[in-house]
Structure formats: structure tokens, C-alpha cells
Write a protein that holds these residues in place. Structure first.
Motif, short mmCIF file in Angstrom:
data_model
loop_
_atom_site.label_atom_id
_atom_site.label_comp_id
_atom_site.label_asym_id
_atom_site.label_seq_id
_atom_site.Cartn_x
_atom_site.Cartn_y
_atom_site.Cartn_z
N THR A 103 0.84 -1.21 0.00
CA THR A 103 0.00 0.00 0.00
C THR A 103 0.86 1.24 0.00
N LYS B 68 2.48 1.85 -3.41
CA LYS B 68 1.51 2.40 -4.36
C LYS B 68 1.29 3.89 -4.10
N GLN B 69 1.14 4.26 -2.83
CA GLN B 69 0.90 5.66 -2.48
C GLN B 69 2.09 6.54 -2.87
N HIS C 80 2.17 9.54 -5.60
CA HIS C 80 2.53 10.90 -5.21
C HIS C 80 3.68 11.44 -6.05
N ILE D 35 -4.97 8.02 -4.93
CA ILE D 35 -4.97 7.86 -3.48
C ILE D 35 -5.68 9.05 -2.87
N ASP D 36 -5.92 8.99 -1.59
CA ASP D 36 -6.62 10.04 -0.88
C ASP D 36 -5.85 11.35 -0.98
N TYR E 105 -2.47 5.16 8.98
CA TYR E 105 -2.16 5.13 7.55
C TYR E 105 -1.75 6.52 7.06
N GLU E 106 -2.45 7.55 7.51
CA GLU E 106 -2.12 8.91 7.09
C GLU E 106 -0.75 9.32 7.61
N THR F 283 1.99 7.55 5.60
CA THR F 283 2.17 8.13 4.27
C THR F 283 2.94 9.44 4.35
#
Length: 200
Positions: free
Chosen positions: A17, A20-21, A25, A83-84, A184-185, A188
Motif C-alpha cells: 500500500t 503504491k501511495q 505521489h 490515493i486520498d 495510515y495517514e 504516508t
């Protein structure tokens, strides 16, 4: 110059994950874990020799992605993942053609071999000595363990034991590394900041 960032850690710590993020980015590629596709095809009753096959497959896959990143010049050629955006709001973009994120390397294979079989293939040790990276991101076990057909160690004590091995491995090598922990935030954001420090 290509900079290679490797994401390592025990199973179910968000490595894929995070790759991927980060790739999304920084608008670049990420190299997946070869072991997953191998075990999905051949099953979990793997042998010591299977781990050598997996290690060689990981190296070959990594080399393919290295070539892709070096050849990729146009933004429309780059693979991205949505992503978010709130997670990334306010964070700066960096030049992307020189970055590759890698899920798993030969340290992971060494730990896997030694933890399960008590020994390690010389090929893996030779690759550890030969291959150079720019940053390691070590994912902590502070995320809930999520059941998966390929995962083996749901018990917390075994996860703590493995994480200790990973952390000692990072301490004992010379490449810069950063521990990735929290929500998670937070993970990241911390990873993006760590990569930013080696890009600027």
C-alpha cells in the motif's frame, strides 16, 4: 541519477500500500513483490530452494522496473494510482523520473530464509553486498494483522520477533533508513517526507 527506495518489514505492515501511495505521489513506478505472484501460483508449501527461485525472480523484476524508470521521459508514460488527496495536501512534488519504489529486497529474503530454514542461500548474501539503494522505509507492526491466504504469522509475539530482526538488520547496514509507524495517514506523510529528504 536513479534513486531506489525499498520498503521492508514483516507481513501485513502496509508495504505494498505504501509503495503504491508513494509511486502515485511522486508519479513514478513501483516494483511489486515477486513472492506473491510465485506463491499464488505454486502454493504455500514452499521449500528452501523455492526461496532461491523467488529471490532470483525478485532481482529480475526489479531490473525490469529500473529499466522502465530510466526509459520513462513523458508524464503520460508513468503509471499512477489514485490515493486520498487529503493525505497529500500541502506536500510538495519532486522530480519523478529518478525514483523507483521497491516492495521487498534481498534483506527480506535473507530474513525469510533464516527465520524459516535457519540458513540463507549464498546468492542472496552476494546480492545484498552487490546491490545499492538510497533509502529503506521500515514498516512497523502497529497496524492490525489482516488475514491473507499468503500470510503466516498472525500471533503478536511472532510479529514482534520478526520486527526486531528487521530493525536490527537496518541498524547493522549502512543505507539510511526511517521507521514508518502510526496511522495510515501518518505513515504516508512520514514516508513522503523521508523520500523528500533524499531528493532535494
Amino acid at each position: 541519477m536513479l534513486k531506489k527506495i525499498v520498503v521492508v518489514g514483516p507481513e501485513s505492515t502496509g508495504k505494498s500500500t505504501l509503495c503504491k501511495q508513494l509511486a502515485a505521489h511522486f508519479q513514478t513506478r513501483w516494483c511489486p513483490e515477486f513472492a506473491r505472484q510465485y506463491l499464488l501460483k505454486h502454493g504455500m508449501n514452499y521449500t528452501y530452494d523455492d526461496l532461491l527461485t523467488i529471490a532470483k525472480g525478485q532481482i529480475d523484476l526489479e531490473e525490469e522496473y529500473i529499466d522502465e524508470v530510466r526509459k520513462s521521459k513523458r508524464p503520460e508514460d508513468r503509471k499512477t494510482t489514485i490515493i486520498d488527496k487529503e493525505i497529500l495536501s500541502g506536500l510538495s512534488d519532486f522530480p519523478t523520473s529518478s525514483l523507483l519504489f521497491i516492495d521487498t529486497d534481498m534483506y527480506v529474503m535473507k530474513i525469510w530464509c533464516e527465520f524459516v530454514f535457519g540458513k540463507c542461500h549464498q546468492f542472496i548474501l552476494d546480492q545484498i553486498a552487490a546491490r545499492k539503494y538510497d533509502l529503506y522505509l521500515l514498516c512497523n507492526i502497529d497496524l492490525p494483522w489482516i488475514k491473507d491466504e499468503l500470510r503466516e504469522y498472525p500471533d503478536l509475539e511472532r510479529r514482534k520477533q520478526l520486527y526486531s530482526i528487521y530493525k536490527n538488520t537496518m541498524v547493522g547496514q549502512s543505507t539510511p533508513w526511517v521507521e514508518i509507524c502510526g496511522s495510515y495517514e501518518e505513515r504516508t506523510n512520514k514516508a513522503i517526507a523521508a523520500v523528500g529528504n533524499i531528493v532535494v
